[in-house]
Motif scaffolding. Structure first.
Motif, PDB file in Angstrom:
ATOM      1  N   HIS A  23      25.529  27.491 -19.475  1.00 24.37           N
ATOM      2  CA  HIS A  23      25.516  26.997 -18.093  1.00 24.37           C
ATOM      3  C   HIS A  23      26.757  27.508 -17.368  1.00 24.37           C
ATOM      4  O   HIS A  23      27.886  27.223 -17.778  1.00 24.37           O
ATOM      5  N   VAL A  24      26.527  28.255 -16.291  1.00 29.09           N
ATOM      6  CA  VAL A  24      27.603  28.778 -15.457  1.00 29.09           C
ATOM      7  C   VAL A  24      27.637  27.977 -14.160  1.00 29.09           C
ATOM      8  O   VAL A  24      26.633  27.896 -13.449  1.00 29.09           O
ATOM      9  N   GLY A  25      28.793  27.390 -13.842  1.00 31.98           N
ATOM     10  CA  GLY A  25      28.917  26.658 -12.586  1.00 31.98           C
ATOM     11  C   GLY A  25      30.016  25.618 -12.665  1.00 31.98           C
ATOM     12  O   GLY A  25      30.285  25.056 -13.731  1.00 31.98           O
ATOM     13  N   GLY A  26      30.657  25.377 -11.531  1.00 30.31           N
ATOM     14  CA  GLY A  26      31.712  24.381 -11.465  1.00 30.31           C
ATOM     15  C   GLY A  26      31.151  22.978 -11.333  1.00 30.31           C
ATOM     16  O   GLY A  26      30.011  22.778 -10.912  1.00 30.31           O
ATOM     17  N   ALA A  27      31.962  21.991 -11.683  1.00 32.23           N
ATOM     18  CA  ALA A  27      31.541  20.588 -11.643  1.00 32.23           C
ATOM     19  C   ALA A  27      31.807  20.007 -10.261  1.00 32.23           C
ATOM     20  O   ALA A  27      32.839  19.370 -10.027  1.00 32.23           O
ATOM     21  N   LEU A  28      30.874  20.201  -9.330  1.00 27.79           N
ATOM     22  CA  LEU A  28      31.019  19.572  -8.014  1.00 27.79           C
ATOM     23  C   LEU A  28      30.868  18.058  -8.116  1.00 27.79           C
ATOM     24  O   LEU A  28      31.399  17.326  -7.280  1.00 27.79           O
ATOM     25  N   ASP A  29      30.113  17.611  -9.101  1.00 27.90           N
ATOM     26  CA  ASP A  29      29.961  16.184  -9.377  1.00 27.90           C
ATOM     27  C   ASP A  29      30.717  15.886 -10.678  1.00 27.90           C
ATOM     28  O   ASP A  29      30.317  16.350 -11.754  1.00 27.90           O
ATOM     29  N   PRO A  30      31.827  15.116 -10.622  1.00 25.38           N
ATOM     30  CA  PRO A  30      32.614  14.856 -11.837  1.00 25.38           C
ATOM     31  C   PRO A  30      31.811  14.194 -12.947  1.00 25.38           C
ATOM     32  O   PRO A  30      32.058  14.450 -14.139  1.00 25.38           O
ATOM     33  N   LEU A  31      30.850  13.342 -12.591  1.00 21.44           N
ATOM     34  CA  LEU A  31      30.043  12.688 -13.615  1.00 21.44           C
ATOM     35  C   LEU A  31      29.200  13.713 -14.373  1.00 21.44           C
ATOM     36  O   LEU A  31      29.035  13.624 -15.596  1.00 21.44           O
ATOM     37  N   LEU A  32      28.669  14.706 -13.660  1.00 23.05           N
ATOM     38  CA  LEU A  32      27.893  15.752 -14.322  1.00 23.05           C
ATOM     39  C   LEU A  32      28.802  16.652 -15.147  1.00 23.05           C
ATOM     40  O   LEU A  32      28.395  17.149 -16.208  1.00 23.05           O
TER      41      LEU A  32
END
Length: 320
Positions: A180-189
């Motif tokens: 999975h490539v992508g930053g955590a815009l949602d801290p819970l995710l």
């Protein structure tokens, strides 16, 4: 004769490196051969006014679009509709609906979204498919160490990373990795991704990566997953199709508008067991993988840069 000024209003910046930014950056590149182009998060009323405003995102660009329309009602305005616009905001948000009225032209990134527009808006609407340069498919060897299935998208609820993580716990095919490539815009995710990675060796969260590195990671993958609940016309589908990587996609309108109604690689949104089965079939059934490749290859001409460039230039030429 001076070249016309074009302002592209993008709620996203280069730092965020999301779909809106990729669209703004690519369109600016196309237009700079004929226009003086600026990308900004809003409109500066103290600066020289543009001859044309192109606003991305009906809700998030509503204020600059409305202000520009009020100050210069005779100057052209284009609104590019995103997935959250089409599949949520224009039905629920007053500012997003007002943006539809302020624009001279409405641009959709895939044709399935036209059905979401009221009949009186459709004469002002057109479809411009986004594009990506094609890359030669990666020559996988029979002895490869890993079989990578990649999902590309920042961690936020609309992208449904939970389903991808859950599928990772269900896949049993040897050598497979779910990346999975992508930053955590949602801290819970982000926390969920970390705990999934700790508990599930075949799942790896790689975090945010530069665009060029992300595309090379995609090119080396066996297939790409897009699990979103809503999409307006995902750049990642285009980038997969144009480098020969099959797509496993949630069965939603925005993905059907990109891949076609008869595409064989759909799974029900949010259905992790169905996604896990699709991943294993894509790996274990060579004929099925080849079918997905052929279907993606048939869509690739829609996403050629020369086609998008011609459409964008024609749109602007007809307005300024």
């Amino acid at each position: 004769m001076q070249r016309p000024r074009v302002l592209i209003v993008s709620p996203a910046s280069k730092r965020e490196n999301n779909g809106n930014w990729q669209t703004a950056s690519r369109w600016a590149h196309f237009l700079r051969s004929r226009c003086r182009v600026t990308i900004a998060p809003g409109w500066d009323a103290g600066a020289a006014p543009p001859d044309l405003m192109i606003a991305l995102h009906a809700r998030r660009s509503a204020a600059p679009l409305a202000a520009f329309a009020a100050a210069f009602p005779d100057r052209a305005r284009v609104l590019v509709l995103t997935g959250t616009d089409l599949y949520r905001d224009i039905a629920t948000d007053c500012a997003a609906r007002a943006s539809l009225a302020q624009a001279d032209r409405l641009v959709l990134l895939q044709a399935d979204g036209l059905a979401l527009l009221a009949p009186e808006l459709r004469p002002r609407a057109c479809v411009i498919h986004q594009s990506a340069p094609s890359l030669a498919p990666f020559p996988h060897g029979a002895a490869r160490r890993f079989i990578d299935i990649v999902m590309i998208g920042h961690l936020r609820e609309e992208k449904d990373p939970r389903t991808f993580m859950a599928a990772a716990t269900l896949v049993t095919t040897p050598k497979v990795r779910l990346l999975h490539v992508g930053g955590a815009l949602d801290p819970l995710l982000g926390a969920l991704a970390e705990s999934t990675q700790a508990a599930t060796p075949r799942y790896r969260w790689l975090g945010a990566m530069p665009h060029a590195a992300t595309r090379q990671r995609l090119r080396r993958s066996h297939a790409m997953v897009i699990a979103s609940h809503m999409e307006g016309g995902a750049n990642v589908i285009i980038e997969a199709v144009t480098c020969g990587v099959p797509v496993l996609a949630s069965d939603i309108s925005g993905n059907r508008g990109m891949l076609g109604e008869d595409y064989a690689g759909y799974f029900a949104p949010g259905d992790a067991p169905a996604l896990a089965r699709l991943i294993e079939r894509c790996i274990g059934d060579q004929a099925f993988h080849a079918l997905l490749r052929r279907q993606c290859d048939a869509r690739a001409p829609l996403f050629a840069p020369c086609r998008e460039r011609a459409s964008v230039l024609d749109l602007v030429d007809n307005l300024v």
